[in-house]
Design an enzyme around this catalytic site. Structure first.
Site, PDB file in Angstrom:
ATOM      1  N   GLU A 245     -25.014  15.430 -32.258  1.00  0.00           N
ATOM      2  CA  GLU A 245     -23.681  14.261 -32.614  1.00  0.00           C
ATOM      3  C   GLU A 245     -24.230  13.665 -33.563  1.00  0.00           C
ATOM      4  OE1 GLU A 245     -21.228  13.648 -30.512  1.00  0.00           O
ATOM      5  OE2 GLU A 245     -21.760  15.059 -28.736  1.00  0.00           O
TER       6      GLU A 245
HETATM    7  P1  NDP Z   1     -31.905   8.828 -37.740  1.00  0.00           P
HETATM    8  O1  NDP Z   1     -31.253  10.004 -37.985  1.00  0.00           O
HETATM    9  O2  NDP Z   1     -32.179   8.115 -38.707  1.00  0.00           O
HETATM   10  O3  NDP Z   1     -32.644   9.050 -36.456  1.00  0.00           O
HETATM   11  C1  NDP Z   1     -32.508   9.494 -34.764  1.00  0.00           C
HETATM   12  C2  NDP Z   1     -33.134   9.417 -34.049  1.00  0.00           C
HETATM   13  O4  NDP Z   1     -33.938  10.409 -34.350  1.00  0.00           O
HETATM   14  C3  NDP Z   1     -34.463   7.939 -34.019  1.00  0.00           C
HETATM   15  O5  NDP Z   1     -34.888   8.204 -32.693  1.00  0.00           O
HETATM   16  C4  NDP Z   1     -35.000   8.788 -34.624  1.00  0.00           C
HETATM   17  O6  NDP Z   1     -36.363   8.625 -34.734  1.00  0.00           O
HETATM   18  C5  NDP Z   1     -35.485  10.672 -35.351  1.00  0.00           C
HETATM   19  N1  NDP Z   1     -35.527  11.402 -35.900  1.00  0.00           N
HETATM   20  C6  NDP Z   1     -35.989  11.098 -37.732  1.00  0.00           C
HETATM   21  N2  NDP Z   1     -36.449  11.837 -38.030  1.00  0.00           N
HETATM   22  C7  NDP Z   1     -36.755  12.898 -37.218  1.00  0.00           C
HETATM   23  C8  NDP Z   1     -37.233  14.265 -37.545  1.00  0.00           C
HETATM   24  N3  NDP Z   1     -37.791  14.744 -38.536  1.00  0.00           N
HETATM   25  N4  NDP Z   1     -36.958  15.425 -36.346  1.00  0.00           N
HETATM   26  C9  NDP Z   1     -37.046  14.627 -35.015  1.00  0.00           C
HETATM   27  N5  NDP Z   1     -36.201  13.956 -34.670  1.00  0.00           N
HETATM   28  C10 NDP Z   1     -36.185  12.850 -36.005  1.00  0.00           C
HETATM   29  O7  NDP Z   1     -30.224   7.906 -36.809  1.00  0.00           O
HETATM   30  P2  NDP Z   1     -29.355   6.574 -36.254  1.00  0.00           P
HETATM   31  O8  NDP Z   1     -30.603   5.717 -35.899  1.00  0.00           O
HETATM   32  O9  NDP Z   1     -30.252   5.768 -37.813  1.00  0.00           O
HETATM   33  O10 NDP Z   1     -28.939   6.408 -36.227  1.00  0.00           O
HETATM   34  C11 NDP Z   1     -27.526   5.340 -37.064  1.00  0.00           C
HETATM   35  C12 NDP Z   1     -26.571   7.368 -37.120  1.00  0.00           C
HETATM   36  O11 NDP Z   1     -25.846   7.912 -35.400  1.00  0.00           O
HETATM   37  C13 NDP Z   1     -25.283   6.891 -37.705  1.00  0.00           C
HETATM   38  O12 NDP Z   1     -25.131   8.080 -38.210  1.00  0.00           O
HETATM   39  C14 NDP Z   1     -24.057   7.459 -37.036  1.00  0.00           C
HETATM   40  O13 NDP Z   1     -23.282   7.368 -36.316  1.00  0.00           O
HETATM   41  C15 NDP Z   1     -24.429   8.536 -35.525  1.00  0.00           C
HETATM   42  N6  NDP Z   1     -24.601   7.979 -34.443  1.00  0.00           N
HETATM   43  C16 NDP Z   1     -23.709   9.015 -33.973  1.00  0.00           C
HETATM   44  C17 NDP Z   1     -23.482   9.197 -32.144  1.00  0.00           C
HETATM   45  C18 NDP Z   1     -22.463  10.120 -31.563  1.00  0.00           C
HETATM   46  O14 NDP Z   1     -22.105  10.442 -30.676  1.00  0.00           O
HETATM   47  N7  NDP Z   1     -21.948  11.119 -32.971  1.00  0.00           N
HETATM   48  C19 NDP Z   1     -23.483   7.765 -32.075  1.00  0.00           C
HETATM   49  C20 NDP Z   1     -23.764   6.838 -31.606  1.00  0.00           C
HETATM   50  C21 NDP Z   1     -24.617   6.667 -33.300  1.00  0.00           C
HETATM   51  P3  NDP Z   1     -36.790   6.751 -36.021  1.00  0.00           P
HETATM   52  O15 NDP Z   1     -36.215   6.046 -35.715  1.00  0.00           O
HETATM   53  O16 NDP Z   1     -38.158   7.211 -34.880  1.00  0.00           O
HETATM   54  O17 NDP Z   1     -36.631   7.344 -36.923  1.00  0.00           O
END
Ligand code: NDP
Length: 500
Positions: A245
């Site tokens: 997502e």
């Molecule tokens: P990120 O992609 O930065 O992070 C998402 C999660 O992935 C966090 O828990 C992050 O950890 C983790 N993560 C980071 N690097 C890795 C890796 N290499 N491998 C595995 N996991 C990793 O997104 P955001 O948290 O900034 O969220 C915002 C984004 O989410 C926006 O693009 C938004 O559109 C999308 N979103 C989509 C939704 C949907 O349903 N389609 C709903 C809500 C949001 P850490 O935070 O510790 O870096």
């Protein structure tokens, strides 16, 4: 004492992840950071817990999940205040988010058996001597990786459905909202104290990456498209299935027969709720020429009335992730440098940690403010000839998450032709709260579905069983068949399928 360099930026000190409020810098809580070994051990524990969870049967799981739902409902204000204290989201907005999470948990729990339970399907004449059975079995252990912007609804949209489907879950909350995540993991443990069916592991992106490689049976990821690619690459190493997502750049189309007051009200909420930090938030609007001027005026008037600040009852809170402010600023500056106009807000609206509502018009379609996820309280509004031009422009991006159409006569055909996983007619975002409907995107917005029947099936494997219930009159799947029987099969196939 730990000093927090930038409010809201998580700090790791002495093996702990310290979460702070982006507006005040106040500490919201601290949690132990997991190593890759810790993650592996959590998954191992989850495997045992998952077997126990399956052993409870539908009725046992249902009873506990409904009790978990009741804990969330009864302590909703406490959780909303925590979400506010950690990420800065206004309390009323947090309540709306949590209500939706509770509704999904209730629906997934009540419908798991109907959607996933064993059933017998109709046999076909060609194999009439066999019965066909189908059931959906849990994967085992599901890894859930969540974002910060909806720290309750979004992870629970995967966690609740995965648990209802009979899986154990290891959850990695965003580093920006670990405290909210741990809160409901603890609440779940209160109603399921016997086994760690739901666990959280904390840390930065490397902990998420370790979860992808930990041997979980499926990964449900919600976050940015860039990270989604990394998650999929890591999961490819072990052929671990993924649900992605990811980001969006949702469009609203305002047609000539739209109720303009309703459209403006929805545009402002759809674009500015959670200070625009919403994956299915409205970021681009295409309004047809005859209504464009009146619509823009109504949007500006409404957006100009919104309150911004740290108070829990402000309409817009701070930008949760401080680094996002640079992106929002770049999009506004670039839009203006390329001929766009700010009819509300503009560069001065960026006042870290806040961004005030900004409405941009005449912005070229190839600029960052139109093509990239802004994730701030900004809207671009473009005048278009007709709904067809609006659709062409709305569908021109690699993203395809949700969308909205305001109008009457053509609204349904327009909504169907939006290249997106969801669409709302004469409203915005409402599809996320409708638990009967699947939620997910196309293209760069990811694939797979949470919510609804499809969301339950996403967390279970189809298991197909055939059972002989009589002798074969025309044995085909055996070396014992005779040439005469093959000739009769040929005759039968021509009779059954040879005519139109
Ligand atoms: P990120 O992609 O930065 O992070 C998402 C999660 O992935 C966090 O828990 C992050 O950890 C983790 N993560 C980071 N690097 C890795 C890796 N290499 N491998 C595995 N996991 C990793 O997104 P955001 O948290 O900034 O969220 C915002 C984004 O989410 C926006 O693009 C938004 O559109 C999308 N979103 C989509 C939704 C949907 O349903 N389609 C709903 C809500 C949001 P850490 O935070 O510790 O870096």
């Amino acid at each position: 004492m730990t000093t927090f360099r930038v409010p809201g930026v998580p700090v790791i000190a002495d093996g702990e992840l310290i979460s702070t409020n982006p507006a005040t810098g106040d500490e919201a809580g601290r949690l132990p950071v997991a190593t890759a070994d810790d993650v592996a051990r959590a998954v191992e524990r989850a495997r045992t817990a998952g077997n126990w969870w399956i052993g409870l049967g539908d009725a046992g799981r249902r009873e506990r999940l409904l009790r978990f739902r009741a804990v969330l409902a009864n302590r909703i204000t406490e959780l909303a205040e925590l979400v506010n204290a950690e990420g800065g989201k206004p309390v009323a907005e947090a309540i709306v988010e949590i209500v939706s999470a509770i509704e999904h948990l209730d629906w997934a729990t009540r419908n798991a058996r109907r959607v996933l339970g064993a059933r017998q399907l109709r046999s076909r004449l060609i194999l009439a001597e066999f019965a066909a059975h189908l059931e959906y079995q849990p994967y085992g252990v599901v890894g859930v990786i969540g974002p910060w912007n909806y720290p309750v609804l979004t992870p629970l949209g995967s966690i609740g459905y995965a648990l209802a489907a009979g899986n154990a879950v290891v959850f990695k909350p965003s580093e920006y909202t670990p405290v909210a995540g741990q809160w409901y993991v603890d609440a779940f443990a209160e109603v399921v104290p016997e086994q760690p069916v739901l666990q959280a592991v904390h840390g930065l992106g490397d902990v998420g990456a370790a979860l992808c490689r930990s041997g979980v049976d499926k990964v449900a990821f919600t976050g940015s498209t860039a990270t989604a690619r990394k998650v999929m690459a890591a999961c490819a190493e072990t052929l671990t299935p993924v649900l992605l997502e990811s980001g969006g750049k949702d469009a609203m189309i305002v047609d000539a027969d739209a109720d303009l007051d309703a459209a403006a009200e929805a545009a402002v909420w759809g674009g500015m709720t959670n200070a625009g930090q919403t994956c299915i938030g409205i970021e681009r609007i295409y309004a047809v020429a005859p209504v464009y001027d009146a619509f823009v005026a109504k949007v500006v008037e409404r957006a100009g009335r919104l309150t911004v600040g740290a108070a829990g009852d402000a309409d817009l809170g701070p930008i949760t992730m401080p680094a996002q402010i640079d992106i929002i600023r770049r999009h506004i500056d670039d839009a203006l440098a390329r001929g766009g106009r700010a009819v509300l807000g503009g560069p001065d609206a960026v006042q870290p940690p806040y961004v005030r509502p900004t409405i941009l018009v005449d912005v070229p379609e190839d600029s960052a403010a139109v093509r990239e996820e802004t994730f701030g309280p900004t809207l671009t509004i473009k005048k278009v000839r007709d709904a067809q031009e609006a659709l062409t422009l709305a569908n021109a991006l690699p993203y395809g998450l949700g969308g909205s159409v305001f109008g009457q006569r053509q609204a349904i055909p327009i909504a169907r032709r939006l290249r997106s996983g969801m669409a709302a007619i004469n409203s915005v975002i409402t599809f996320v709260g409708m638990s009967t409907l699947p939620f997910g995107g196309v293209g760069d917005s990811g694939f797979g579905r949470i919510h609804g029947d499809d969301g339950l099936r996403e967390f279970a494997r189809a298991k197909a069983i055939t059972r002989r219930r009589g002798p074969s009159m025309l044995p085909a799947m055996t070396f014992d068949r005779t040439p005469a029987q093959v000739a009769r099969i040929v005759k039968l196939v021509k009779t059954l399928y040879g005519r139109n």
